[in-house]
Design an enzyme around this catalytic site. Sequence first.
Site, PDB file in Angstrom:
ATOM      1  N   THR A   1       0.746  -1.702   0.194  1.00 47.38           N
ATOM      2  CA  THR A   1       0.046   0.113   0.045  1.00 47.38           C
ATOM      3  C   THR A   1       0.846   1.056   0.107  1.00 47.38           C
ATOM      4  OG1 THR A   1      -1.109   1.267   1.563  1.00 47.38           O
ATOM      5  CG2 THR A   1      -0.273  -0.121   2.560  1.00 47.38           C
ATOM      6  N   ASP A   2       0.261   2.768  -0.301  1.00 49.77           N
ATOM      7  CA  ASP A   2       0.860   3.456  -0.569  1.00 49.77           C
ATOM      8  C   ASP A   2       1.389   4.101   0.922  1.00 49.77           C
ATOM      9  OD1 ASP A   2      -1.626   4.274  -0.527  1.00 49.77           O
ATOM     10  OD2 ASP A   2      -1.435   5.355  -1.371  1.00 49.77           O
ATOM     11  N   GLU A   3       0.432   3.440   1.761  1.00 55.64           N
ATOM     12  CA  GLU A   3       0.618   4.145   3.242  1.00 55.64           C
ATOM     13  C   GLU A   3       1.297   4.078   4.063  1.00 55.64           C
ATOM     14  OE1 GLU A   3      -3.525   3.020   6.355  1.00 55.64           O
ATOM     15  OE2 GLU A   3      -4.540   3.409   4.217  1.00 55.64           O
TER      16      GLU A   3
ATOM     17  N   TYR B   1      -2.336  -0.202  11.043  1.00 53.32           N
ATOM     18  CA  TYR B   1      -2.437  -1.457   9.333  1.00 53.32           C
ATOM     19  C   TYR B   1      -0.436  -0.939   8.262  1.00 53.32           C
ATOM     20  CZ  TYR B   1      -3.031  -1.785   4.352  1.00 53.32           C
ATOM     21  OH  TYR B   1      -3.256  -2.092   3.423  1.00 53.32           O
TER      22      TYR B   1
ATOM     23  N   LYS C   1       2.099  -2.917   7.433  1.00 50.99           N
ATOM     24  CA  LYS C   1       2.408  -3.155   5.581  1.00 50.99           C
ATOM     25  C   LYS C   1       3.479  -2.708   5.916  1.00 50.99           C
ATOM     26  CE  LYS C   1      -0.108  -4.458   2.636  1.00 50.99           C
ATOM     27  NZ  LYS C   1      -0.495  -6.042   2.744  1.00 50.99           N
TER      28      LYS C   1
END
Length: 349
Positions: free
Chosen positions: A131-133, A156, A160
């Site tokens: 993810t870009d997060e 989260y 990741k």
Amino acid sequence: MTTILITGGAGFIGSHLVRLFVNKYPNYKIVNLDLLTYAGNLENLRDVENAPNYVFEKADINDPTQLAQVLEKHRPEGIIHLAAESHVDRSISNPVAFVETNVLGTVKLLNAVKNLWGADLEGKRFYHVSTDEVYGSLGDEGFFTETTAYDPRSPYSASKAASDHFVRAYYHTFHLPVVLSNCSNNYGPNQFPEKLIPLMINNIRTEKPLPVYGDGQNVRDWLWVKDHALAIDAIFHGGRTGETYNIGGNNEWTNLALVQQLCDIMDELLGRTPGDSRKLISFVKDRPGHDRRYAIDAYKLHHELGWSPTVQFAEGFRETAKWYLEHEDWLEHVVSGEYRKYYEGQYQD
Ligand code: NAD
Ligand code: DAU
């Protein structure tokens, strides 16, 4: 026949990816390994469940015995790893579950695949979907590139980020042939209605308040889920081993503007008076540590592999609203928990 094992294939993105691969590659056997947590829904895959090149395996990436059994049985040459806990709000209320699935589960999967392949790495590929997060939060300017330093800020995104680091560690330490991608927010059919867009559609449909966190000015970059699946296809087949590719829609919206636009589309589709649904918007307490803005620079993927989004947001957004209205049974099943019975009727443990 090439065998590809997709983890998390009963989830939102995974089910679109499974469908794409089953239909596009009849010469591949697609094994969908999924634990069927609350987010896994085999109803998403009804149209391909009887395809001759599709197999479902209920298994937990956190259970090395189950993993070894499935891997030995199918001996896949390719792995595409999507299984994860994926909802930021849940990671705030239960961070440990995210460490267990996203970090430990990924490491156990890496280990099991390393054991299966041994030194025979020719033609093998382990693709990690991220993810870009992991890059943190942007101000008003700038974009995340593949070299942006990691700065995860929610349990989260921290989980990741850790999983990404482990995937790269297995590449450098054990020469596991990996490739990674980091994608922005996906939207489209079959998304669990805890995420912004399907949650709002469901609440508009049932005339419930529309909970916008904080001031509604957080920005997300939205991508049509089937374009994510096409990007994964391009990277899986053409990406360079050891590399990371960012995937994004070049399509930034504040949450408030997005919800307002959705209200207008829904009013039209439901035959309501224009402006009616906007009255349901309700500003609520902000998400703790709420990242302000995400925006992806997907130049590398476009330049190396020719991928660009195929669906314009105006079209995809309307399609999405229509899909949920035309599949009220799917929504009802998910909201009521009925979807869980589908597995029991269709498959045996
Ligand atoms: P999802 O929550 O809809 O689906 C996750 C799937 O993983 C479910 O089918 C679930 O049953 C399965 N799963 C969970 N724990 C498991 C376990 N222990 N063993 C086996 N299966 C398990 O998630 P999604 O939104 O489809 O996201 C898929 C992947 O893409 C995730 O890795 C996520 O981090 C990443 N991602 C999502 C987005 C997005 O906008 N949704 C964007 C970028 C990246
Ligand atoms: O950026 C990619 C990520 O996008 C993925 O890695 C995650 O798996 C996926 O869940 C998504 O994370 P977000 O936190 O951005 O998505 P979510 O749909 O939860 O929220 C989108 C934005 O809307 C975010 O700024 C929070 C806000 N929001 C969300 C909900 C559920 C609200 O204002 N109200 C809500 O009720």
